[in-house]
Design a protein around this motif. Structure first.
Motif, short mmCIF file in Angstrom:
data_model
loop_
_atom_site.label_atom_id
_atom_site.label_comp_id
_atom_site.label_asym_id
_atom_site.label_seq_id
_atom_site.Cartn_x
_atom_site.Cartn_y
_atom_site.Cartn_z
N LEU A 154 0.82 -1.21 0.00
CA LEU A 154 0.00 0.00 0.00
C LEU A 154 0.86 1.25 0.00
N THR A 155 2.00 1.22 0.68
CA THR A 155 2.89 2.40 0.63
C THR A 155 3.36 2.67 -0.79
N PHE A 156 3.65 1.61 -1.54
CA PHE A 156 4.11 1.79 -2.91
C PHE A 156 3.00 2.34 -3.80
N ILE A 157 1.78 1.88 -3.55
CA ILE A 157 0.63 2.39 -4.31
C ILE A 157 0.42 3.87 -4.01
N ASN A 175 2.17 -11.78 -9.69
CA ASN A 175 1.06 -12.45 -9.01
C ASN A 175 1.16 -12.29 -7.50
N THR A 176 2.38 -12.32 -6.97
CA THR A 176 2.57 -12.11 -5.54
C THR A 176 2.14 -10.70 -5.15
N VAL A 177 2.55 -9.72 -5.95
CA VAL A 177 2.16 -8.33 -5.70
C VAL A 177 0.64 -8.19 -5.73
N LYS A 178 0.00 -8.77 -6.75
CA LYS A 178 -1.45 -8.67 -6.87
C LYS A 178 -2.17 -9.33 -5.68
N THR A 179 -1.60 -10.43 -5.19
CA THR A 179 -2.22 -11.11 -4.04
C THR A 179 -2.16 -10.24 -2.80
N TYR A 180 -1.00 -9.64 -2.53
CA TYR A 180 -0.87 -8.74 -1.39
C TYR A 180 -1.84 -7.57 -1.50
N ILE A 181 -1.91 -7.00 -2.69
CA ILE A 181 -2.78 -5.83 -2.89
C ILE A 181 -4.24 -6.21 -2.75
N ARG A 182 -4.62 -7.35 -3.30
CA ARG A 182 -6.01 -7.79 -3.22
C ARG A 182 -6.45 -8.00 -1.77
N THR A 183 -5.60 -8.65 -0.97
CA THR A 183 -5.98 -8.88 0.43
C THR A 183 -5.96 -7.56 1.22
N ALA A 184 -5.06 -6.65 0.86
CA ALA A 184 -5.04 -5.35 1.53
C ALA A 184 -6.30 -4.56 1.22
N TYR A 185 -6.70 -4.55 -0.03
CA TYR A 185 -7.93 -3.84 -0.42
C TYR A 185 -9.12 -4.36 0.35
N ARG A 186 -9.20 -5.68 0.48
CA ARG A 186 -10.34 -6.27 1.17
C ARG A 186 -10.39 -5.82 2.63
N LYS A 187 -9.24 -5.74 3.25
CA LYS A 187 -9.18 -5.36 4.67
C LYS A 187 -9.52 -3.90 4.90
N ILE A 188 -9.18 -3.03 3.95
CA ILE A 188 -9.45 -1.60 4.15
C ILE A 188 -10.73 -1.14 3.46
N GLY A 189 -11.41 -2.08 2.78
CA GLY A 189 -12.68 -1.75 2.14
C GLY A 189 -12.54 -0.96 0.86
N ALA A 190 -11.40 -1.11 0.17
CA ALA A 190 -11.19 -0.41 -1.10
C ALA A 190 -11.50 -1.33 -2.27
N THR A 191 -12.04 -0.76 -3.32
CA THR A 191 -12.33 -1.55 -4.52
C THR A 191 -11.50 -1.11 -5.71
N ARG A 193 -7.80 1.57 -6.98
CA ARG A 193 -6.56 2.22 -6.57
C ARG A 193 -6.80 3.59 -5.95
N ALA A 194 -7.73 4.35 -6.52
CA ALA A 194 -7.99 5.69 -5.99
C ALA A 194 -8.49 5.62 -4.55
N GLN A 195 -9.38 4.67 -4.27
CA GLN A 195 -9.88 4.51 -2.92
C GLN A 195 -8.76 4.08 -1.97
N ALA A 196 -7.87 3.21 -2.46
CA ALA A 196 -6.76 2.75 -1.63
C ALA A 196 -5.81 3.90 -1.30
N VAL A 197 -5.52 4.73 -2.29
CA VAL A 197 -4.63 5.88 -2.07
C VAL A 197 -5.26 6.85 -1.07
N ALA A 198 -6.54 7.12 -1.22
CA ALA A 198 -7.23 8.03 -0.30
C ALA A 198 -7.20 7.47 1.12
N TRP A 199 -7.43 6.17 1.27
CA TRP A 199 -7.39 5.54 2.58
C TRP A 199 -5.98 5.66 3.16
N GLY A 200 -4.99 5.44 2.31
CA GLY A 200 -3.61 5.50 2.77
C GLY A 200 -3.24 6.86 3.31
#
Length: 213
Positions: A154-157, A175-191, A193-200
């Motif tokens: 998430l810091t990189f995003i 695929n490893t990167v996508k897996t980490y990002i997918r599980t992170a999105y689920r935990k923070i409720g982001a669907t 990239r823009a939502q993830a950046v705003a949350w970050g």
């Protein structure tokens, strides 16, 4: 430079560096249990230090090994040994190429980490023995259930890197990167990239570093 004999009688003076204060506080808490062997003289997000440490422990949370300008700057501007503290996706070879005097893995327990720091300071080759003590670390997003690896993605995003750039520069598969990002999105409720950046940005993921990733 190895320490003089009289310097071995006092704790090793250690400075802690990273882009995120919360990550440094966890590391400081782990080392603070061993004041007879290490003394924390600086906790900073800057490559410069107010006091003169014997050893600089550089936590790579939120850093990528490819062209790490901050690490090179610390090595160039400080007489103290700079030691990288990281996971496998910031390989020792990359740290050494940047000038690091040592490399310590984040799987080390508190006593193991302290023993390794003392050994690096004194120039000893022997590694620490196993212990049952578990590491204590903190990082942005931990309260939301993010693992340290998910938080790093998430810091990189937040810094604007694409999945491909993260994979290439972190020595991970896409695929490893996508897996980490997918599980992170689920935990923070982001669907997306823009939502993830705003949350970050709302939750402590804006870096203090101005030397580049």
């Amino acid at each position: 430079m190895d320490p003089a004999p009289h310097e071995l009688e006092r704790p090793v003076r250690v400075a802690l560096s990273n882009d995120y204060e919360i990550a440094l506080l966890g590391l400081a808490a782990m080392l603070a249990r061993h004041t007879d062997q290490v003394q924390i003289v600086d906790i900073t997000t800057s490559p410069q230090f107010l006091h003169e440490p014997d050893l600089i422990l550089f936590d790579t949370f939120g850093r990528l090994p490819d062209e790490d300008v901050k690490l090179r700057q610390m090595v160039a501007e400080n007489e103290a040994k700079v030691v990288v503290y990281s996971w496998d996706d910031y390989p020792e070879e990359a740290a050494r190429r940047a000038g690091a005097a040592g490399y310590l893995h984040k799987s080390l327990s508190g006593p193991e980490l302290v023993s390794a720091i003392v050994a690096l300071h004194t120039g000893e080759d022997s590694g620490p023995g196993p212990t049952q003590d578990e590491p204590t670390r903190f990082w942005p997003g931990q309260a939301a259930g993010l693992t340290e690896r998910e938080a790093e993605m998430l810091t990189f995003i937040v810094r604007g890197l694409s999945n491909e750039e993260i994979a290439r520069r972190a020595y991970l598969s896409i695929n490893t990167v996508k897996t980490y990002i997918r599980t992170a999105y689920r935990k923070i409720g982001a669907t997306n990239r823009a939502q993830a950046v705003a949350w970050g940005f709302r939750n402590g993921f804006s870096s203090t570093d101005d030397t580049g990733i």
